[in-house]
Write a protein that holds these residues in place. Structure first.
Motif, PDB file in Angstrom:
ATOM      1  N   VAL A  13       8.951  -5.698   9.566  1.00 38.44           N
ATOM      2  CA  VAL A  13       8.586  -5.057  10.512  1.00 38.44           C
ATOM      3  C   VAL A  13       9.846  -3.838  11.096  1.00 38.44           C
ATOM      4  CG1 VAL A  13       8.045  -4.288  12.731  1.00 38.44           C
ATOM      5  CG2 VAL A  13       7.063  -6.703  11.246  1.00 38.44           C
ATOM      6  N   ILE A  14       8.933  -1.659  10.747  1.00 41.99           N
ATOM      7  CA  ILE A  14      10.432  -1.282  11.355  1.00 41.99           C
ATOM      8  C   ILE A  14       9.746  -0.806  12.639  1.00 41.99           C
ATOM      9  CG2 ILE A  14      11.436   0.467  10.459  1.00 41.99           C
ATOM     10  CD1 ILE A  14      10.902  -0.509   7.124  1.00 41.99           C
ATOM     11  N   ASP A  15      10.633  -1.423  13.190  1.00 41.51           N
ATOM     12  CA  ASP A  15       9.918  -0.084  15.075  1.00 41.51           C
ATOM     13  C   ASP A  15      10.582   1.676  15.051  1.00 41.51           C
ATOM     14  OD1 ASP A  15       9.393   0.386  17.228  1.00 41.51           O
ATOM     15  OD2 ASP A  15      11.166  -0.741  18.553  1.00 41.51           O
ATOM     16  N   ILE A  56       5.391  -0.610   9.726  1.00 42.20           N
ATOM     17  CA  ILE A  56       6.073   0.244  10.480  1.00 42.20           C
ATOM     18  C   ILE A  56       5.480   0.999  11.627  1.00 42.20           C
ATOM     19  CG2 ILE A  56       7.069   2.984  10.485  1.00 42.20           C
ATOM     20  CD1 ILE A  56       7.140   2.221   7.472  1.00 42.20           C
ATOM     21  N   ILE A  57       5.814   0.929  13.005  1.00 43.25           N
ATOM     22  CA  ILE A  57       5.352   0.930  14.195  1.00 43.25           C
ATOM     23  C   ILE A  57       5.951   2.224  14.577  1.00 43.25           C
ATOM     24  CG2 ILE A  57       5.086   0.240  16.970  1.00 43.25           C
ATOM     25  CD1 ILE A  57       6.138  -2.486  16.066  1.00 43.25           C
ATOM     26  N   GLY A  58       4.749   3.324  14.284  1.00 45.39           N
ATOM     27  CA  GLY A  58       5.328   5.204  14.910  1.00 45.39           C
ATOM     28  C   GLY A  58       4.703   5.228  13.321  1.00 45.39           C
ATOM     29  N   GLY A  59       4.020   6.766  13.599  1.00 47.71           N
ATOM     30  CA  GLY A  59       3.771   7.457  12.977  1.00 47.71           C
ATOM     31  C   GLY A  59       4.172   8.593  13.020  1.00 47.71           C
ATOM     32  N   SER A  60       5.529   9.126  13.833  1.00 52.54           N
ATOM     33  CA  SER A  60       5.928  10.049  14.563  1.00 52.54           C
ATOM     34  C   SER A  60       6.925  10.188  13.038  1.00 52.54           C
ATOM     35  CB  SER A  60       6.473  10.014  15.203  1.00 52.54           C
ATOM     36  OG  SER A  60       7.266  11.821  15.476  1.00 52.54           O
ATOM     37  N   LEU A  61       8.115  11.353  12.667  1.00 59.87           N
ATOM     38  CA  LEU A  61       8.016  11.763  12.066  1.00 59.87           C
ATOM     39  C   LEU A  61       9.684  10.436  11.085  1.00 59.87           C
ATOM     40  CD1 LEU A  61      10.446  14.593  10.785  1.00 59.87           C
ATOM     41  CD2 LEU A  61      11.842  13.245  11.269  1.00 59.87           C
ATOM     42  N   ALA A  62      10.556  10.068  12.060  1.00 57.24           N
ATOM     43  CA  ALA A  62      10.927   8.499  11.968  1.00 57.24           C
ATOM     44  C   ALA A  62       9.604   7.715  11.118  1.00 57.24           C
ATOM     45  CB  ALA A  62      11.621   8.026  13.331  1.00 57.24           C
ATOM     46  N   GLY A  63       8.659   7.334  11.791  1.00 58.42           N
ATOM     47  CA  GLY A  63       7.737   6.155  11.308  1.00 58.42           C
ATOM     48  C   GLY A  63       7.900   6.670   9.564  1.00 58.42           C
ATOM     49  N   MET A  64       7.636   8.243   8.848  1.00 54.40           N
ATOM     50  CA  MET A  64       6.929   8.130   7.956  1.00 54.40           C
ATOM     51  C   MET A  64       7.965   8.323   7.193  1.00 54.40           C
ATOM     52  SD  MET A  64       3.955   9.263   7.909  1.00 54.40           S
ATOM     53  CE  MET A  64       2.419   8.916   8.857  1.00 54.40           C
ATOM     54  N   LEU A  65       9.653   8.738   8.013  1.00 55.46           N
ATOM     55  CA  LEU A  65      10.632   8.244   6.182  1.00 55.46           C
ATOM     56  C   LEU A  65      10.658   7.130   6.677  1.00 55.46           C
ATOM     57  CD1 LEU A  65      12.846  10.936   8.533  1.00 55.46           C
ATOM     58  CD2 LEU A  65      11.421  11.344   6.537  1.00 55.46           C
ATOM     59  N   ALA A  66      10.373   6.454   7.705  1.00 49.43           N
ATOM     60  CA  ALA A  66      11.214   4.467   7.243  1.00 49.43           C
ATOM     61  C   ALA A  66       9.844   4.064   5.954  1.00 49.43           C
ATOM     62  CB  ALA A  66      10.876   3.988   8.618  1.00 49.43           C
ATOM     63  N   ALA A  67       9.046   5.135   6.236  1.00 42.19           N
ATOM     64  CA  ALA A  67       7.861   4.793   5.054  1.00 42.19           C
ATOM     65  C   ALA A  67       8.119   5.359   3.650  1.00 42.19           C
ATOM     66  CB  ALA A  67       6.620   5.301   5.401  1.00 42.19           C
ATOM     67  N   ALA A 111      16.824  10.502  10.098  1.00 37.84           N
ATOM     68  CA  ALA A 111      16.357  10.953   8.948  1.00 37.84           C
ATOM     69  C   ALA A 111      17.750   9.497   8.005  1.00 37.84           C
ATOM     70  CB  ALA A 111      16.886  11.496   8.122  1.00 37.84           C
ATOM     71  N   LEU A 112      18.556  10.278   8.724  1.00 32.37           N
ATOM     72  CA  LEU A 112      19.950   9.615   8.076  1.00 32.37           C
ATOM     73  C   LEU A 112      19.961   7.809   8.333  1.00 32.37           C
ATOM     74  CD1 LEU A 112      22.616  12.017   9.657  1.00 32.37           C
ATOM     75  CD2 LEU A 112      22.658  11.739   6.928  1.00 32.37           C
ATOM     76  N   GLY A 113      18.824   6.885   9.194  1.00 39.24           N
ATOM     77  CA  GLY A 113      18.940   6.299   8.993  1.00 39.24           C
ATOM     78  C   GLY A 113      17.851   5.108   8.729  1.00 39.24           C
ATOM     79  N   ALA A 114      16.540   6.546   8.259  1.00 41.63           N
ATOM     80  CA  ALA A 114      15.649   5.767   7.230  1.00 41.63           C
ATOM     81  C   ALA A 114      17.418   5.644   5.606  1.00 41.63           C
ATOM     82  CB  ALA A 114      14.328   6.609   7.224  1.00 41.63           C
ATOM     83  N   GLY A 132      15.048   5.070  14.447  1.00 38.63           N
ATOM     84  CA  GLY A 132      15.516   6.676  15.582  1.00 38.63           C
ATOM     85  C   GLY A 132      15.801   6.266  16.353  1.00 38.63           C
ATOM     86  N   ASP A 133      14.617   6.717  17.827  1.00 43.55           N
ATOM     87  CA  ASP A 133      14.553   7.194  18.774  1.00 43.55           C
ATOM     88  C   ASP A 133      14.527   5.763  19.664  1.00 43.55           C
ATOM     89  OD1 ASP A 133      15.200   9.834  18.740  1.00 43.55           O
ATOM     90  OD2 ASP A 133      13.388  10.486  20.257  1.00 43.55           O
ATOM     91  N   ALA A 134      13.979   4.679  18.713  1.00 42.22           N
ATOM     92  CA  ALA A 134      13.945   3.535  19.383  1.00 42.22           C
ATOM     93  C   ALA A 134      14.773   2.195  19.347  1.00 42.22           C
ATOM     94  CB  ALA A 134      12.541   2.263  18.007  1.00 42.22           C
ATOM     95  N   VAL A 135      16.418   2.758  18.458  1.00 37.63           N
ATOM     96  CA  VAL A 135      17.332   2.566  18.835  1.00 37.63           C
ATOM     97  C   VAL A 135      18.716   3.436  19.718  1.00 37.63           C
ATOM     98  CG1 VAL A 135      19.861   2.275  17.418  1.00 37.63           C
ATOM     99  CG2 VAL A 135      17.438   2.208  16.656  1.00 37.63           C
TER     100      VAL A 135
END
Length: 475
Positions: free
Chosen positions: A174-176, A14-25, A338-341, A320-323
């Protein structure tokens, strides 16, 4: 939905450790044996500012659609947020809102809500819940510099380490989740995936924010929301007060070009007096400033239409914001992430990591983006300062209808509820075209307009004790 199936010896990066990245994890951890979060900055342990998130200084809310997605992904996280001082604010019961069409009544309803807290607290709680899983690790500081693979399949990422060394990290997925600064468009082009559609709608908003010690208790205190009116001449101005943890108010002022809020304290206070009502200015005049003033101009709505590409590589997902990144005045960014994850997890549960998963997931992620995008750009295109797209005839007709709904909602519980269903991302925008809603809009509010903000007797007593006097609402 089928039970999660974990393929042996599989890794998600996962590229990015902000909220979107943590929810992706959180979304992928039950479907792989190893999750690696890559971030260019050191990730803090507690509720501290995270480098690379300049928007953290401004208002953040999690609307009920997003909060329920977080609960699905991380059971107990929302409860921990509330236990750490975040406020659960029923909408519109605990909102003092001045829309372009007038003051909203505080209808009694609990099913729609928002979670109000600092961005640092949101990030910290989500991060704690994700990183306590031993299969999730963080590699930082390490910067992702490219994708490994081809137009058919992505097999990993290229990294630039803190020591200057270049390396490759293999991945089955891989998740951006790298936010507005995402480089996926250029990385895809390098793999031969081209013709990506992009949309930008920029009203030119600037934000100025400051945190105060509230002069009243913040538990169960209402959110204050003074909205801009794009129909009025001159620059648009808006402002709000969010009751957050530790007895604080998070105050943000916003304005379009020609009316940007200033950075100096005297100018900040004076700007608050120029809003459509002096309520925010009156309240902060009795509050103790705890921070300086942070200003940002990065507020454009920007979207990449990955779901429309004819070619999409297996093994790559963006969310997240990457989209799609939204004007933060609408408060939907964290909820859409969150809804995307959650959409990603649903597709993994149904189809596993097999061929076609990435395209299915990207299309599913686009669904909550669609609604939030319509809500944000459907408003922003009507400002005279907006660049990127202008309002066509259909846009103007839709805006007139939504304005009629908002006008009706000032005196109609039914329409206020229908609008809040959509604004909290719990119902699609098409729900506003139901016959009952159309009929109610035709009939109008049914009650006279309010002429002042609505506060309960108990709230007025607290305000009076803090030497804040406000006129009573009639209507």
């Amino acid at each position: 939905m089928t039970e999660p199936s974990q393929a042996p010896n599989t890794r998600a990066v996962i590229i990015g450790g902000s909220l979107a990245g943590m929810l992706a994890a959180a979304a992928v951890r039950d479907h792989v044996t190893d999750v690696v979060i890559v971030d260019a900055h050191e990730i803090p342990v507690g509720p501290e500012p995270r480098p690379g998130v300049p928007q953290a200084a401004h208002l953040h809310v999690l609307v009920s659609g997003g909060a329920e997605a977080v609960h699905e992904l991380l059971p107990g996280a929302v409860g921990q947020l509330l236990g750490s001082g975040a406020n659960r604010v029923p909408m519109t019961t605990n909102m003092v809102m001045h829309s372009p069409e007038g003051w909203y009544r505080r209808w009694r309803r609990d099913s729609h809500y928002l979670i109000a807290a600092s961005r640092d607290l949101f990030d910290s709680v989500v991060r704690q819940h994700v990183l306590k899983d031993s299969k999730v690790t963080v590699r930082s500081p390490a910067k992702a510099t490219g994708l490994v693979g081809s137009a058919d399949r992505v097999t990993g990422v290229r990294l630039h380490g803190a020591d200057g060394e270049e390396s490759e990290l293999a991945a089955d997925l891989v998740i951006d989740a790298s936010g507005r600064a995402s480089r996926t468009p250029r990385w895809l082009a390098a793999l031969g995936v081209t013709h990506l559609s992009e949309d930008v709608v920029d009203a030119g908003y600037a934000y100025a924010s400051r945190v105060y010690r509230a002069p009243v208790p913040t538990h169960n205190w209402p959110v204050i929301n003074l909205q801009a009116d794009p129909r009025r001449p001159g620059p648009a101005r808006a402002g709000g007060i969010l009751p957050i943890e530790d007895g604080r108010w998070h105050v943000s002022l916003m304005g379009t070009p020609g009316g940007h809020p200033p950075r100096d304290p005297a100018g900040f206070d004076a700007f608050a007096r120029t809003l459509r009502h002096p309520l925010v200015a009156d309240l902060i005049a009795q509050a103790e400033p705890l921070t300086g003033i942070t200003v940002t101009h990065t507020t454009a709505n920007r979207r990449y239409y990955y779901e429309r590409l004819r070619t999409w590589p297996d093994g790559l997902v963006a969310l997240g914001d990457a989209v799609a990144a939204f004007n933060p005045v609408y408060g939907h960014g964290m909820s859409v992430a969150a809804l995307g994850a959650l959409a990603l997890r649903t597709q993994l549960s149904r189809h596993g990591l097999g061929s076609g998963l990435a395209r299915r997931a990207q299309r599913a992620i686009a669904q909550p983006v669609d609604l939030a995008w319509t809500l944000a750009t459907g408003q922003d295109i009507h400002y005279a300062t907006t660049q990127g797209r202008t309002a066509g005839m259909l846009d103007r007709l839709l805006h007139r209808y939504v304005s009629r709904l908002s006008h009706t909602a000032t005196g109609s519980y039914h329409v206020a509820t229908a609008l809040t269903d959509v604004l909290t991302l719990q119902s699609p925008g098409t729900s506003l075209l139901r016959p009952s809603v159309l009929a109610a809009a035709l009939l109008g509010p049914g009650r006279p307009p309010l002429n002042a903000p609505t506060f309960t007797p108990a709230e007025r007593r607290l305000l009076a004790a803090a030497d804040i006097s406000l006129p009573s609402a009639t209507g």
